[in-house]
Write a protein that holds these residues in place. Structure first.
Motif, mmCIF file in Angstrom:
data_model
loop_
_atom_site.group_PDB
_atom_site.id
_atom_site.type_symbol
_atom_site.label_atom_id
_atom_site.label_comp_id
_atom_site.label_asym_id
_atom_site.label_seq_id
_atom_site.Cartn_x
_atom_site.Cartn_y
_atom_site.Cartn_z
ATOM 1 N N THR A 30 -43.386 -40.978 42.923
ATOM 2 C CA THR A 30 -42.355 -40.778 43.936
ATOM 3 C C THR A 30 -42.656 -39.517 44.740
ATOM 4 O OG1 THR A 30 -40.710 -41.834 42.516
ATOM 5 C CG2 THR A 30 -39.884 -40.485 44.328
ATOM 6 N N ALA A 31 -42.637 -39.643 46.069
ATOM 7 C CA ALA A 31 -42.962 -38.509 46.940
ATOM 8 C C ALA A 31 -41.982 -37.356 46.745
ATOM 9 C CB ALA A 31 -42.951 -38.952 48.400
ATOM 10 N N GLY A 32 -42.481 -36.135 46.921
ATOM 11 C CA GLY A 32 -41.627 -34.952 46.878
ATOM 12 C C GLY A 32 -41.489 -34.275 45.530
ATOM 13 N N ARG A 33 -42.106 -34.799 44.503
ATOM 14 C CA ARG A 33 -42.024 -34.154 43.188
ATOM 15 C C ARG A 33 -43.034 -33.026 43.114
ATOM 16 N NH1 ARG A 33 -41.142 -39.553 39.738
ATOM 17 N NH2 ARG A 33 -38.996 -39.878 40.407
ATOM 18 N N THR A 34 -42.570 -31.854 42.686
ATOM 19 C CA THR A 34 -43.413 -30.661 42.692
ATOM 20 C C THR A 34 -43.442 -29.966 41.340
ATOM 21 O OG1 THR A 34 -41.585 -29.261 43.431
ATOM 22 C CG2 THR A 34 -42.972 -30.220 45.149
ATOM 23 N N LEU A 35 -44.529 -29.271 41.105
ATOM 24 C CA LEU A 35 -44.657 -28.335 39.992
ATOM 25 C C LEU A 35 -44.807 -26.973 40.649
ATOM 26 C CD1 LEU A 35 -45.028 -27.510 37.060
ATOM 27 C CD2 LEU A 35 -47.446 -28.135 37.252
ATOM 28 N N THR A 36 -43.748 -26.157 40.584
ATOM 29 C CA THR A 36 -43.690 -24.885 41.295
ATOM 30 C C THR A 36 -43.943 -23.728 40.328
ATOM 31 O OG1 THR A 36 -42.099 -25.808 42.851
ATOM 32 C CG2 THR A 36 -42.228 -23.410 42.732
ATOM 33 N N PHE A 37 -44.832 -22.828 40.720
ATOM 34 C CA PHE A 37 -45.153 -21.655 39.906
ATOM 35 C C PHE A 37 -44.417 -20.449 40.462
ATOM 36 C CE2 PHE A 37 -48.379 -24.586 38.784
ATOM 37 C CZ PHE A 37 -48.770 -24.248 37.502
ATOM 38 N N ASN A 38 -43.457 -19.915 39.685
ATOM 39 C CA ASN A 38 -42.672 -18.746 40.083
ATOM 40 C C ASN A 38 -43.086 -17.481 39.356
ATOM 41 O OD1 ASN A 38 -41.149 -20.172 41.929
ATOM 42 N ND2 ASN A 38 -39.554 -20.670 40.457
ATOM 43 N N THR A 39 -44.142 -17.572 38.555
ATOM 44 C CA THR A 39 -44.664 -16.417 37.834
ATOM 45 C C THR A 39 -46.181 -16.509 37.801
ATOM 46 O OG1 THR A 39 -44.427 -15.098 35.804
ATOM 47 C CG2 THR A 39 -44.606 -17.470 35.526
ATOM 48 N N ALA A 40 -46.847 -15.392 37.605
ATOM 49 C CA ALA A 40 -48.314 -15.354 37.593
ATOM 50 C C ALA A 40 -48.860 -16.183 36.438
ATOM 51 C CB ALA A 40 -48.801 -13.913 37.478
ATOM 52 N N CYS A 41 -49.809 -17.063 36.755
ATOM 53 C CA CYS A 41 -50.430 -17.918 35.749
ATOM 54 C C CYS A 41 -51.933 -17.967 35.961
ATOM 55 C CB CYS A 41 -49.875 -19.336 35.836
ATOM 56 S SG CYS A 41 -48.150 -19.466 35.379
ATOM 57 N N ASN A 42 -52.667 -17.862 34.864
ATOM 58 C CA ASN A 42 -54.117 -17.989 34.892
ATOM 59 C C ASN A 42 -54.494 -19.371 34.389
ATOM 60 O OD1 ASN A 42 -54.491 -15.353 35.761
ATOM 61 N ND2 ASN A 42 -54.662 -14.560 33.685
ATOM 62 N N ILE A 43 -55.397 -20.035 35.116
ATOM 63 C CA ILE A 43 -55.908 -21.330 34.692
ATOM 64 C C ILE A 43 -57.338 -21.129 34.227
ATOM 65 C CG2 ILE A 43 -56.398 -23.726 35.349
ATOM 66 C CD1 ILE A 43 -53.434 -23.011 35.640
ATOM 67 N N VAL A 44 -57.609 -21.527 32.980
ATOM 68 C CA VAL A 44 -58.947 -21.478 32.411
ATOM 69 C C VAL A 44 -59.333 -22.932 32.163
ATOM 70 C CG1 VAL A 44 -60.344 -20.692 30.478
ATOM 71 C CG2 VAL A 44 -58.468 -19.268 31.309
ATOM 72 N N GLY A 45 -60.340 -23.411 32.842
ATOM 73 C CA GLY A 45 -60.732 -24.814 32.717
ATOM 74 C C GLY A 45 -60.443 -25.543 34.016
ATOM 75 N N VAL A 46 -59.713 -26.671 33.932
ATOM 76 C CA VAL A 46 -59.501 -27.521 35.104
ATOM 77 C C VAL A 46 -58.023 -27.599 35.459
ATOM 78 C CG1 VAL A 46 -59.763 -29.862 36.033
ATOM 79 C CG2 VAL A 46 -61.541 -28.899 34.568
ATOM 80 N N LEU A 47 -57.735 -27.465 36.740
ATOM 81 C CA LEU A 47 -56.397 -27.686 37.295
ATOM 82 C C LEU A 47 -56.442 -29.056 37.963
ATOM 83 C CD1 LEU A 47 -53.551 -26.803 38.172
ATOM 84 C CD2 LEU A 47 -54.610 -25.682 40.133
ATOM 85 N N ASP A 48 -55.706 -30.018 37.423
ATOM 86 C CA ASP A 48 -55.784 -31.399 37.888
ATOM 87 C C ASP A 48 -54.419 -31.868 38.385
ATOM 88 O OD1 ASP A 48 -56.894 -33.867 38.418
ATOM 89 O OD2 ASP A 48 -56.785 -34.556 36.349
ATOM 90 N N VAL A 49 -54.388 -32.489 39.545
ATOM 91 C CA VAL A 49 -53.155 -33.040 40.108
ATOM 92 C C VAL A 49 -53.336 -34.545 40.209
ATOM 93 C CG1 VAL A 49 -51.491 -32.966 41.989
ATOM 94 C CG2 VAL A 49 -52.857 -30.944 41.473
ATOM 95 N N GLU A 50 -52.719 -35.281 39.288
ATOM 96 C CA GLU A 50 -52.821 -36.738 39.315
ATOM 97 C C GLU A 50 -51.699 -37.337 40.150
ATOM 98 O OE1 GLU A 50 -53.099 -38.132 35.310
ATOM 99 O OE2 GLU A 50 -54.997 -37.084 34.968
ATOM 100 N N ASP A 51 -50.507 -36.818 40.020
ATOM 101 C CA ASP A 51 -49.340 -37.265 40.777
ATOM 102 C C ASP A 51 -48.481 -36.055 41.088
ATOM 103 O OD1 ASP A 51 -49.698 -40.193 40.655
ATOM 104 O OD2 ASP A 51 -49.336 -39.926 38.515
#
Length: 124
Positions: A30-51
């Motif tokens: 469904t359009a418009g669904r978000t994962l919002t980051f409001n604090t500092a986050c480190n990604i180690v490895g892969v950041l993947d957006v499937e939906d």
């Protein structure tokens, strides 16, 4: 491995930094669904957006160190939003010290631009 799933938008908050080792966003088609980051986050490895869509807000760092370099996964699979990742993302690049190297070429792939397009974006 952390996967954010469900049929609603999600928020990563809190105080201080959080480290994710491989992070996947699967928030339904469904359009418009978000994962919002409001604090500092480190990604180690892969950041993947499937939906869905990741709203970085300048709070995501793709970490690079002597053990490896984080990356964004293949955005052509699943049904991510047209702008799968919005906002500023900090991309690190680890460069090992070398007695022989006098310089290192660090650049991302770009097309269709000129040097004057970047003139006000380079900081030193």
């Amino acid at each position: 491995l952390v996967t954010f799933t469900g049929d609603a938008s999600r928020t990563v908050g809190g105080s201080g930094g959080t480290e994710f080792r491989d992070l996947t966003c699967t928030l339904g088609s469904t359009a418009g669904r978000t994962l919002t980051f409001n604090t500092a986050c480190n990604i180690v490895g892969v950041l993947d957006v499937e939906d869905g869509q990741i709203v970085a807000g300048g709070n995501i760092t793709l970490v690079s160190n002597s053990s490896g370099t984080a990356a964004v996964g293949d955005l052509s699979s699943g049904s991510p939003e047209a702008t799968a990742i919005s906002g500023n993302v900090i991309c690190q690049r680890y460069v090992a010290e070398s007695a022989n190297a006098k310089w290192h070429l660090l650049a991302g792939q770009t097309t269709g631009g000129t040097l004057s397009d970047w003139n006000d974006d380079i900081f030193y």
